[in-house]
Scaffold this active site. Structure first.
Site, PDB file in Angstrom:
ATOM      1  N   ASN A   5       1.260  -1.182  -0.114  1.00 49.58           N
ATOM      2  CA  ASN A   5      -0.075  -0.055   0.351  1.00 49.58           C
ATOM      3  C   ASN A   5       0.834   1.222  -0.122  1.00 49.58           C
ATOM      4  O   ASN A   5       1.260   1.566   1.095  1.00 49.58           O
ATOM      5  CB  ASN A   5      -0.512  -0.342   1.230  1.00 49.58           C
ATOM      6  CG  ASN A   5      -1.331   0.784   1.577  1.00 49.58           C
ATOM      7  OD1 ASN A   5      -1.457   2.400   0.773  1.00 49.58           O
ATOM      8  ND2 ASN A   5      -2.930   1.226   2.296  1.00 49.58           N
TER       9      ASN A   5
ATOM     10  N   ARG B  95      -2.915  -1.950  -3.801  1.00 47.92           N
ATOM     11  CA  ARG B  95      -3.831  -1.065  -3.337  1.00 47.92           C
ATOM     12  C   ARG B  95      -3.524   0.202  -4.363  1.00 47.92           C
ATOM     13  O   ARG B  95      -2.304   1.311  -4.275  1.00 47.92           O
ATOM     14  CB  ARG B  95      -3.793   0.257  -1.815  1.00 47.92           C
ATOM     15  CG  ARG B  95      -4.636   0.885  -1.408  1.00 47.92           C
ATOM     16  CD  ARG B  95      -4.238   1.614  -0.469  1.00 47.92           C
ATOM     17  NE  ARG B  95      -5.767   2.216  -0.662  1.00 47.92           N
ATOM     18  CZ  ARG B  95      -5.487   3.189  -0.032  1.00 47.92           C
ATOM     19  NH1 ARG B  95      -4.298   4.044   0.494  1.00 47.92           N
ATOM     20  NH2 ARG B  95      -6.852   4.658   0.137  1.00 47.92           N
TER      21      ARG B  95
ATOM     22  N   HIS C  23     -12.068   4.594  -0.132  1.00 46.56           N
ATOM     23  CA  HIS C  23     -12.376   3.585   1.281  1.00 46.56           C
ATOM     24  C   HIS C  23     -13.311   2.431   0.671  1.00 46.56           C
ATOM     25  O   HIS C  23     -13.348   1.249   1.154  1.00 46.56           O
ATOM     26  CB  HIS C  23     -12.868   3.881   2.410  1.00 46.56           C
ATOM     27  CG  HIS C  23     -12.112   4.630   3.210  1.00 46.56           C
ATOM     28  ND1 HIS C  23     -12.530   6.316   3.624  1.00 46.56           N
ATOM     29  CD2 HIS C  23     -10.756   4.922   3.273  1.00 46.56           C
ATOM     30  CE1 HIS C  23     -11.605   7.183   4.517  1.00 46.56           C
ATOM     31  NE2 HIS C  23     -10.455   5.981   3.882  1.00 46.56           N
TER      32      HIS C  23
ATOM     33  N   ARG D  13      -8.825  17.417   6.249  1.00 41.43           N
ATOM     34  CA  ARG D  13      -9.503  18.163   5.372  1.00 41.43           C
ATOM     35  C   ARG D  13     -10.735  17.886   6.003  1.00 41.43           C
ATOM     36  O   ARG D  13     -11.754  17.626   6.900  1.00 41.43           O
ATOM     37  CB  ARG D  13     -10.026  16.916   4.081  1.00 41.43           C
ATOM     38  CG  ARG D  13      -8.793  16.211   3.552  1.00 41.43           C
ATOM     39  CD  ARG D  13      -8.919  14.677   2.852  1.00 41.43           C
ATOM     40  NE  ARG D  13      -7.894  13.931   3.265  1.00 41.43           N
ATOM     41  CZ  ARG D  13      -8.779  12.487   3.494  1.00 41.43           C
ATOM     42  NH1 ARG D  13      -9.061  12.315   1.918  1.00 41.43           N
ATOM     43  NH2 ARG D  13      -7.292  11.530   3.861  1.00 41.43           N
TER      44      ARG D  13
ATOM     45  N   GLU E   3      -8.245  -3.541   5.512  1.00 47.86           N
ATOM     46  CA  GLU E   3      -7.989  -3.220   4.352  1.00 47.86           C
ATOM     47  C   GLU E   3      -6.577  -4.456   3.928  1.00 47.86           C
ATOM     48  O   GLU E   3      -7.439  -4.768   2.310  1.00 47.86           O
ATOM     49  CB  GLU E   3      -7.438  -1.723   3.537  1.00 47.86           C
ATOM     50  CG  GLU E   3      -8.815  -1.151   4.021  1.00 47.86           C
ATOM     51  CD  GLU E   3      -8.501   0.678   3.574  1.00 47.86           C
ATOM     52  OE1 GLU E   3      -8.508   0.964   5.615  1.00 47.86           O
ATOM     53  OE2 GLU E   3      -8.698   1.023   3.283  1.00 47.86           O
TER      54      GLU E   3
END
Ligand code: AMP
Length: 398
Positions: free
Chosen positions: A9, A86, A175, A236, A380
């Site tokens: 990832n 990923r 996601h 964010r 994940e």
């Protein structure tokens, strides 16, 4: 010799690597941070000693260093049977994971305009493992793919249609691996078929997004063209009024600065003027620090609004599911959020909420709640390992 699956990832300045056995049990994980900087370093979980990286080491150097360290520690005694990467953006090209060949690599490159900070480093990771393990099948698992089932009314912005037609401006959602995992894991815990399970999945980490999943497929999600839209996040802003752009021009804030502000200086950090870390914010709020209290209030209220909004896409709801660092660990955030939703009929049991879900199915709702509410740890990397196994045609024994 043990058969393993390597999961890679590559983030914009970090690298996470995990190793699984063929039954999807995690064997180890490792992390490299501050990639490209003079103080780049890497560390294997459970090993106190840092792995030395040269000043300015890139993703390729960090990956090579970690694979060498895995070999030295006998964690990797033969090439993995599959490698899962990923990849952040698959545009409209990828609806599922893909076995990487030249054309898939090119398509990932073609999507780079939509994720300029991520797709290029994802490709660096792919090229580095191709050099290290030229004969091992490699699979790209896209953050966006799970959301390619969104109906048109959920993915189109009300902009001139040519923006979508000519440039692909639409909502993609992110996601996806986490929300996909939530969908199958909730179904498993409820003893239902994934294709008959409908949930609202709230992934609350440093990045936050929420997804409505109807009969196992994504039908609405809060992130859009980029991972900036939607919920309040660590740094964010989530949703803002686009009129802000013109207003800030009158304050001499350029589009470039605004991009940085919205991505890196807003959210929990911007509101609290202290930190993007929910744990620290909770402690500050407990001590009466007003800006931290406000940041948490805005975070929870936005989340509550989005939970209601997701209901527009569902015919029934098997469970509202919380995951991610905040979703799994903050009883306070879950309670505050659901306190806004009297009308929708979520009732949580404070004792179950405090223990982050009962042991058998992660449930935190009271028996008389109209809907189940659950806490499920996300994984994940494990989803990527599973997809790598399945897509590469390597048989799983699980
Ligand atoms: P993630 O990106 O999934 O690793 O999540 C990071 C976020 O989870 C940060 O805001 C952390 O402060 C938050 N977090 C982790 N542990 C806890 C905790 N015990 N209580 C509250 N927030 C937590």
């Amino acid at each position: 010799m043990e058969d393993t699956i390597l999961v890679v990832n590559c983030g914009s300045s970090s690298l996470k690597v995990a190793l699984f056995d063929i039954n999807l049990r995690q064997l180890t994980s490792a992390l490299a941070e501050r990639i490209g900087k003079s103080d780049a370093f890497a560390r294997i979980t459970g090993h106190s000693r840092d792995i030395p990286l040269q000043s300015g080491a890139g993703h390729r150097d960090a990956l090579q260093a970690l694979v060498s360290a895995f070999r030295e520690l006998s964690l990797l005694t033969s090439p993995p049977v599959a490698i899962g990467h990923r990849v952040v953006h698959g545009g409209e090209t990828f609806r599922e994971a893909a076995l990487i060949d030249d054309s898939v690599r090119q398509a990932i490159e073609d999507c780079a305009g939509l994720a300029p900070l991520h797709n290029p480093v994802n490709l660096t990771g792919i090229d580095a493992t191709t050099e290290l393990f030229p004969d091992v099948p490699q699979v790209a698992v896209f953050d966006t793919a799970f959301h390619q089932t969104l109906p048109r009314h959920a993915y189109l912005y009300a902009l001139p249609y040519r923006f979508y037609r000519d440039w692909g401006v639409r909502r993609y959602g992110f996601h996806g691996t986490s929300h996909n995992f939530m969908a199958t894991e909730t179904a498993r815990l409820l003893g239902k078929a994934p294709g008959e399970t409908s949930i609202i999945s709230a992934h609350l980490g440093n990045g936050c997004s929420i997804t409505a999943i109807r009969d196992g497929i994504s039908v609405d999600t809060s992130m859009g063209l980029t991972p900036l839209e939607g919920l309040v996040m660590g740094t964010r802003s989530g949703d803002i009024d686009p009129g802000l752009f013109e207003f800030l021009e009158t304050k001499d804030i350029s589009a470039e600065s605004l991009h940085r502000i919205l991505n890196n200086e807003s959210g929990l950090l911007g509101l609290s003027e202290k930190t993007n870390d929910m744990r620290t914010l909770s402690e500050l709020a407990d001590q009466g620090h007003e800006p931290s209290i406000v940041a948490i209030e805005v975070f929870c209220f936005r989340l509550a609004r989005y939970i209601s909004a997701m209901m527009a896409s569902l015919r029934e709801l098997d469970a509202l599911v919380f995951t991610g660092g905040i979703g799994e660990n903050s009883a306070m955030v879950r309670a505050k959020t659901l306190s806004h939703l009297h009308l929708t009929g979520f009732a949580i049991a404070p004792s179950l909420n405090r223990q982050h879900g009962n042991k058998t199915d992660g449930r935190i709702n009271r028996e008389d709640s109209r809907f189940k509410v659950m806490v499920i740890p996300t994984n994940e990397e494990r989803v990527i390992a599973r997809e790598a196994l399945e897509t590469s045609g390597t048989v799983s024994h699980s």
